[in-house]
Design a protein around this motif. Structure first.
Motif, PDB file in Angstrom:
ATOM      1  N   ALA A 248       0.846  -1.196   0.000  1.00  0.00           N
ATOM      2  CA  ALA A 248       0.000   0.000   0.000  1.00  0.00           C
ATOM      3  C   ALA A 248       0.877   1.240   0.000  1.00  0.00           C
ATOM      4  CB  ALA A 248      -0.927   0.015   1.214  1.00  0.00           C
ATOM      5  N   GLY A 249       0.294   2.342  -0.444  1.00  0.00           N
ATOM      6  CA  GLY A 249       0.836   3.683  -0.295  1.00  0.00           C
ATOM      7  C   GLY A 249       2.105   4.109  -0.986  1.00  0.00           C
ATOM      8  N   PRO A 250       2.397   3.734  -2.224  1.00  0.00           N
ATOM      9  CA  PRO A 250       1.657   2.899  -3.169  1.00  0.00           C
ATOM     10  C   PRO A 250       2.104   1.432  -3.129  1.00  0.00           C
ATOM     11  CG  PRO A 250       3.450   3.945  -4.312  1.00  0.00           C
ATOM     12  CD  PRO A 250       3.524   4.422  -2.882  1.00  0.00           C
ATOM     13  N   ARG A 251       1.275   0.590  -3.757  1.00  0.00           N
ATOM     14  CA  ARG A 251       1.630  -0.818  -3.900  1.00  0.00           C
ATOM     15  C   ARG A 251       2.643  -0.954  -5.038  1.00  0.00           C
ATOM     16  NH1 ARG A 251      -2.680  -5.277  -2.448  1.00  0.00           N
ATOM     17  NH2 ARG A 251      -1.327  -7.099  -2.394  1.00  0.00           N
ATOM     18  N   GLY A 252       3.583  -1.879  -4.896  1.00  0.00           N
ATOM     19  CA  GLY A 252       4.535  -2.081  -5.976  1.00  0.00           C
ATOM     20  C   GLY A 252       5.835  -2.688  -5.493  1.00  0.00           C
ATOM     21  N   VAL A 253       6.816  -2.698  -6.382  1.00  0.00           N
ATOM     22  CA  VAL A 253       8.161  -3.208  -6.103  1.00  0.00           C
ATOM     23  C   VAL A 253       9.118  -2.025  -6.062  1.00  0.00           C
ATOM     24  CG1 VAL A 253      10.047  -4.670  -6.911  1.00  0.00           C
ATOM     25  CG2 VAL A 253       7.679  -5.441  -7.157  1.00  0.00           C
ATOM     26  N   PHE A 254       9.987  -2.010  -5.056  1.00  0.00           N
ATOM     27  CA  PHE A 254      10.947  -0.935  -4.861  1.00  0.00           C
ATOM     28  C   PHE A 254      12.358  -1.515  -4.843  1.00  0.00           C
ATOM     29  CE2 PHE A 254       6.992   0.744  -3.516  1.00  0.00           C
ATOM     30  CZ  PHE A 254       7.063   2.129  -3.551  1.00  0.00           C
ATOM     31  N   VAL A 255      13.325  -0.687  -5.203  1.00  0.00           N
ATOM     32  CA  VAL A 255      14.718  -1.091  -5.173  1.00  0.00           C
ATOM     33  C   VAL A 255      15.504  -0.070  -4.372  1.00  0.00           C
ATOM     34  CG1 VAL A 255      15.254   0.097  -7.353  1.00  0.00           C
ATOM     35  CG2 VAL A 255      16.716  -1.784  -6.571  1.00  0.00           C
ATOM     36  N   CYS A 256      16.481  -0.556  -3.627  1.00  0.00           N
ATOM     37  CA  CYS A 256      17.381   0.309  -2.870  1.00  0.00           C
ATOM     38  C   CYS A 256      18.792   0.079  -3.378  1.00  0.00           C
ATOM     39  CB  CYS A 256      17.294   0.000  -1.374  1.00  0.00           C
ATOM     40  SG  CYS A 256      18.471   0.947  -0.372  1.00  0.00           S
ATOM     41  N   ASP A 257      19.329   1.077  -4.065  1.00  0.00           N
ATOM     42  CA  ASP A 257      20.713   1.008  -4.539  1.00  0.00           C
ATOM     43  C   ASP A 257      21.433   2.283  -4.143  1.00  0.00           C
ATOM     44  OD1 ASP A 257      19.354   2.690  -6.201  1.00  0.00           O
ATOM     45  OD2 ASP A 257      19.821   1.636  -8.054  1.00  0.00           O
ATOM     46  N   GLY A 258      21.299   2.632  -2.880  1.00  0.00           N
ATOM     47  CA  GLY A 258      21.794   3.880  -2.336  1.00  0.00           C
ATOM     48  C   GLY A 258      20.643   4.787  -1.945  1.00  0.00           C
ATOM     49  N   ARG A 259      19.557   4.702  -2.698  1.00  0.00           N
ATOM     50  CA  ARG A 259      18.303   5.365  -2.353  1.00  0.00           C
ATOM     51  C   ARG A 259      17.163   4.427  -2.727  1.00  0.00           C
ATOM     52  NH1 ARG A 259      15.677   7.903  -6.763  1.00  0.00           N
ATOM     53  NH2 ARG A 259      16.800   7.640  -8.741  1.00  0.00           N
ATOM     54  N   ILE A 260      16.020   4.653  -2.135  1.00  0.00           N
ATOM     55  CA  ILE A 260      14.859   3.802  -2.402  1.00  0.00           C
ATOM     56  C   ILE A 260      14.017   4.435  -3.498  1.00  0.00           C
ATOM     57  CG2 ILE A 260      12.785   2.737  -1.445  1.00  0.00           C
ATOM     58  CD1 ILE A 260      14.108   2.897   1.312  1.00  0.00           C
ATOM     59  N   ARG A 261      13.737   3.668  -4.522  1.00  0.00           N
ATOM     60  CA  ARG A 261      12.871   4.165  -5.588  1.00  0.00           C
ATOM     61  C   ARG A 261      11.946   3.047  -6.059  1.00  0.00           C
ATOM     62  NH1 ARG A 261      15.260   2.301 -10.390  1.00  0.00           N
ATOM     63  NH2 ARG A 261      17.430   1.602 -10.094  1.00  0.00           N
ATOM     64  N   GLN A 262      10.782   3.448  -6.559  1.00  0.00           N
ATOM     65  CA  GLN A 262       9.814   2.479  -7.048  1.00  0.00           C
ATOM     66  C   GLN A 262      10.150   2.082  -8.475  1.00  0.00           C
ATOM     67  OE1 GLN A 262       5.742   3.767  -6.835  1.00  0.00           O
ATOM     68  NE2 GLN A 262       4.917   1.720  -7.251  1.00  0.00           N
ATOM     69  N   LEU A 263      10.053   0.782  -8.765  1.00  0.00           N
ATOM     70  CA  LEU A 263      10.249   0.323 -10.133  1.00  0.00           C
ATOM     71  C   LEU A 263       9.023   0.684 -10.960  1.00  0.00           C
ATOM     72  CD1 LEU A 263      11.852  -3.231  -9.750  1.00  0.00           C
ATOM     73  CD2 LEU A 263      12.985  -1.030 -10.033  1.00  0.00           C
ATOM     74  N   THR A 264       9.249   1.328 -12.083  1.00  0.00           N
ATOM     75  CA  THR A 264       8.143   1.726 -12.957  1.00  0.00           C
ATOM     76  C   THR A 264       8.126   0.941 -14.256  1.00  0.00           C
ATOM     77  OG1 THR A 264       9.506   3.517 -13.847  1.00  0.00           O
ATOM     78  CG2 THR A 264       8.028   4.058 -12.011  1.00  0.00           C
ATOM     79  N   THR A 265       9.174   0.164 -14.500  1.00  0.00           N
ATOM     80  CA  THR A 265       9.188  -0.724 -15.657  1.00  0.00           C
ATOM     81  C   THR A 265       9.196  -2.156 -15.154  1.00  0.00           C
ATOM     82  OG1 THR A 265      11.597  -0.636 -15.758  1.00  0.00           O
ATOM     83  CG2 THR A 265      10.377   0.942 -17.106  1.00  0.00           C
ATOM     84  N   GLY A 266       8.281  -2.944 -15.676  1.00  0.00           N
ATOM     85  CA  GLY A 266       8.146  -4.323 -15.232  1.00  0.00           C
ATOM     86  C   GLY A 266       6.713  -4.778 -15.402  1.00  0.00           C
ATOM     87  N   PRO A 267       6.388  -5.965 -14.934  1.00  0.00           N
ATOM     88  CA  PRO A 267       5.045  -6.530 -15.119  1.00  0.00           C
ATOM     89  C   PRO A 267       4.022  -5.861 -14.201  1.00  0.00           C
ATOM     90  CG  PRO A 267       6.387  -8.013 -13.820  1.00  0.00           C
ATOM     91  CD  PRO A 267       7.280  -6.883 -14.238  1.00  0.00           C
ATOM     92  N   SER A 268       3.263  -4.904 -14.727  1.00  0.00           N
ATOM     93  CA  SER A 268       2.338  -4.125 -13.892  1.00  0.00           C
ATOM     94  C   SER A 268       1.303  -5.001 -13.220  1.00  0.00           C
ATOM     95  CB  SER A 268       1.646  -3.047 -14.737  1.00  0.00           C
ATOM     96  OG  SER A 268       0.909  -3.627 -15.804  1.00  0.00           O
ATOM     97  N   ALA A 269       0.912  -6.105 -13.873  1.00  0.00           N
ATOM     98  CA  ALA A 269      -0.095  -7.001 -13.271  1.00  0.00           C
ATOM     99  C   ALA A 269       0.413  -7.584 -11.957  1.00  0.00           C
ATOM    100  CB  ALA A 269      -0.451  -8.119 -14.241  1.00  0.00           C
TER     101      ALA A 269
END
Length: 344
Positions: A282-303
């Protein structure tokens, strides 16, 4: 055709994973699990009359990697028939300690560990039986008759308030008993570099470290609800939770917060190669990556990202599991995995 969901999953290798399947209308606590195995492009399944709260990857001391399932009430089972199954919670404990939902089961060193509500924490011994890891963390059992024995007089709220004001010692004792009755330390995750270097986390920013002799509460710079732990090694421990919380550190040197824009509610944390990945429900739902900073993945399987419940990294793949979809990332590209029909 039955619509179904896969609320729990665990990667074994880059081309093998296990999952729990249930009809879409079922609750996760319902006593039914379709035990799914994905093996190099093919699917197999078997049905079990128990619920699945968590799936662990277990490297057996005698060799081999298997999946171990646990229900919220502590029933342990595995698709591997040679694994000795035994319930986690000993009924005798209920006479002196509170016992409740089991939240997670993980391996540290050669030992399987489990944790859950009321500070419950356990280890599996060499005979396959479960015993408390640190009994001091368990909340004491409180007799409800004793807890509610002190009653103020008065038919209305105003009369009751007046009685308590005139009898402050009784009110203080009543409050003390009710606090003991309702107290419950909720532990959500457990992991360690070995059997004597174990971390547990849960509600209100609670982090505990077991050193093989005793548990110590570790101060952390958050009061957020903490959901998952990843122990890279004895010096590098990651703990994630709600409100965009990702902690890094260890019990000796302390923990620091990793900066995160926004407040996603992280519920799983894993490593794939040189990066840390997280799932947020939640807040938002999704996959995130931390490689020095945390960011949401915007490319990938949206389903998958839209109904994500787990990210799980192994040596050559990052798996992302949603309630109705699965995908695998090899470091360059994502691949959707087609789920079987319920009747297959």
């Amino acid at each position: 055709m039955i619509n179904y969901k896969i609320p729990r999953a665990r990667a074994i290798t880059e081309d093998i994973f296990y999952a729990s399947g249930i009809p879409s209308d079922n609750e996760i606590e319902d006593n039914f699990t379709r035990v799914y195995q994905y093996y190099k492009g093919g699917w197999g399944h078997a049905d079990a009359p128990v619920s699945t709260q968590y799936i662990a990857l277990y490297h057996r001391p005698e060799g081999g990697r298997i999946a171990v399932y646990v229900s919220s009430d502590g029933n342990v089972f595995s698709p591997e028939p040679s694994f000795k199954c035994a319930p986690i919670i000993d009924g005798g404990l209920k006479l002196t300690k509170k016992t409740g939902r089991i939240a997670a089961i993980r391996q540290a060193g050669s030992t399987l560990l489990a944790c859950g509500d009321y500070g419950n924490n356990y280890r599996r011994n060499e005979n396959g039986l479960w015993v408390p890891l640190d009994l001091s963390l368990f909340d004491d059992y409180v007799d409800p008759n004793w807890a509610f024995a002190i009653k103020g007089e008065g038919a209305t709220f105003a009369e009751l308030d007046a009685y308590w004001e005139a009898h402050p010692d009784e009110k203080a004792e009543s409050d003390r008993r009710l606090a003991l009755f309702t107290r419950g330390l909720m532990l959500m995750s457990i992991h360690g570099s070995n059997e004597n270097d174990v971390y547990m986390c849960g509600q209100d920013g609670a982090v505990y470290h077991w050193d093989g002799t005793r548990s110590q509460k570790i101060p952390v710079p958050t009061a957020a609800f903490l959901n998952d732990i990843l122990v890279d090694d004895a010096d590098t421990v990651w703990i994630c939770g709600r409100e965009g919380t990702l902690l890094r550190g260890n019990a000796r040197q302390g923990f620091t917060l990793v900066s995160c824009e926004g407040q996603p509610d992280f519920n799983t944390v894993t490593r794939f190669r040189d990066k840390i990945y997280l799932s947020s429900y939640a807040g938002p739902r999704g996959v995130f990556v931390c490689d020095g900073r945390i960011r949401q993945l915007t490319t990938g399987p949206s389903a998958v990202f839209k109904d994500i419940n787990t990210v799980d990294g192994v040596a050559d793949a990052l798996w992302a599991f949603g309630l109705t979809s699965v995908a695998r990332f090899d470091g360059t590209k994502w691949e959707r995995i087609k789920l079987p029909k319920w009747s297959d």
